[in-house]
Scaffold this motif. Structure first.
Motif, mmCIF file in Angstrom:
data_model
loop_
_atom_site.group_PDB
_atom_site.id
_atom_site.type_symbol
_atom_site.label_atom_id
_atom_site.label_comp_id
_atom_site.label_asym_id
_atom_site.label_seq_id
_atom_site.Cartn_x
_atom_site.Cartn_y
_atom_site.Cartn_z
ATOM 1 N N ALA A 25 -12.162 9.869 14.694
ATOM 2 C CA ALA A 25 -12.840 8.855 13.877
ATOM 3 C C ALA A 25 -13.425 7.779 14.795
ATOM 4 O O ALA A 25 -12.899 7.506 15.880
ATOM 5 C CB ALA A 25 -11.866 8.234 12.886
ATOM 6 N N VAL B 241 -10.959 4.895 3.967
ATOM 7 C CA VAL B 241 -11.467 5.110 5.326
ATOM 8 C C VAL B 241 -10.743 6.281 5.981
ATOM 9 O O VAL B 241 -11.331 7.027 6.760
ATOM 10 C CB VAL B 241 -11.331 3.820 6.168
ATOM 11 C CG1 VAL B 241 -11.659 4.071 7.629
ATOM 12 C CG2 VAL B 241 -12.219 2.719 5.612
ATOM 13 N N THR C 179 -11.117 10.793 6.356
ATOM 14 C CA THR C 179 -11.871 11.543 7.350
ATOM 15 C C THR C 179 -11.417 12.991 7.405
ATOM 16 O O THR C 179 -12.066 13.820 8.019
ATOM 17 C CB THR C 179 -11.721 10.906 8.743
ATOM 18 O OG1 THR C 179 -10.331 10.835 9.071
ATOM 19 C CG2 THR C 179 -12.346 9.532 8.784
ATOM 20 N N ALA D 176 -14.527 2.556 11.983
ATOM 21 C CA ALA D 176 -13.689 3.105 10.911
ATOM 22 C C ALA D 176 -12.213 2.849 11.196
ATOM 23 O O ALA D 176 -11.452 2.477 10.290
ATOM 24 C CB ALA D 176 -13.946 4.600 10.753
#
Length: 177
Positions: free
Chosen positions: A89, A40, A43, A93
């Motif tokens: 983000a 995750v 990003t 997330a």
């Protein structure tokens, strides 16, 4: 090795040295939520680097039974989550990264503790798995409540959401002690 080969000069069985590291099954269980958190955090930028470093520290710390490395890995995943929030983000997330990182750290701490108590040769995978499942359930509950509060107050900064989740984790930690 035969029984005779394990006997010392006096004919007494020599004990194998105690290995206080967690077993490989425990490491695999720790890596599942750790990988989720690190993925995750891909990003971009510093969050991705922090995710990879945190996952590495958790893996090495769990494998070698080192609480300092496990703690460093958990902290690095948290820093990665904060960086991801600072770089924009989304809230879901961030909650997934923070929750999975928390579960990975907590499970690694538990695995290291079990290793210290019963050693590497003991079968602890079911105990570590059950602990991870309970920790995951708690993290999901905390993330759900945090997201609900975040939506009730009209959204806002995703970083505020991570800080809210951090406060919930700190409260739960204080209640466990």
């Amino acid at each position: 090795m035969s029984v005779d080969a394990r006997r010392g000069s006096a004919g007494v069985d020599e004990a194998e040295p105690f290995d206080d590291r967690p077993g490989r099954a425990a490491l695999a269980i720790v890596l599942v939520p750790g990988v989720v958190s690190a993925l995750v955090l891909l990003t971009g930028g510093p969050a991705a680097l922090a995710g990879a470093l945190g996952l590495g520290l958790l893996a090495v710390g769990t494998h070698h039974g080192r609480r300092d490395l496990v703690g460093g890995g958990g902290l690095t995943l948290l820093v990665g989550t904060l960086l991801a929030g600072a770089f924009g983000a989304g809230p879901v997330a961030l909650l997934v990264a923070a929750g999975a990182g928390l579960v990975a750290w907590d499970t690694a701490e538990h695995a290291v503790g079990l290793g210290e108590q019963v050693g590497r040769r003991a079968s602890v995978s079911s105990a570590v798995g059950a602990h991870a499942a309970g920790s995951g359930l708690l993290a999901a509950l905390g993330a759900g409540v945090s997201y609900g509060v975040f939506r009730l107050v009209g959204g806002g900064s995703s970083l505020a959401l991570v800080l809210l989740l951090g406060g919930a984790v700190a409260l739960l930690s204080a209640l466990q002690s």
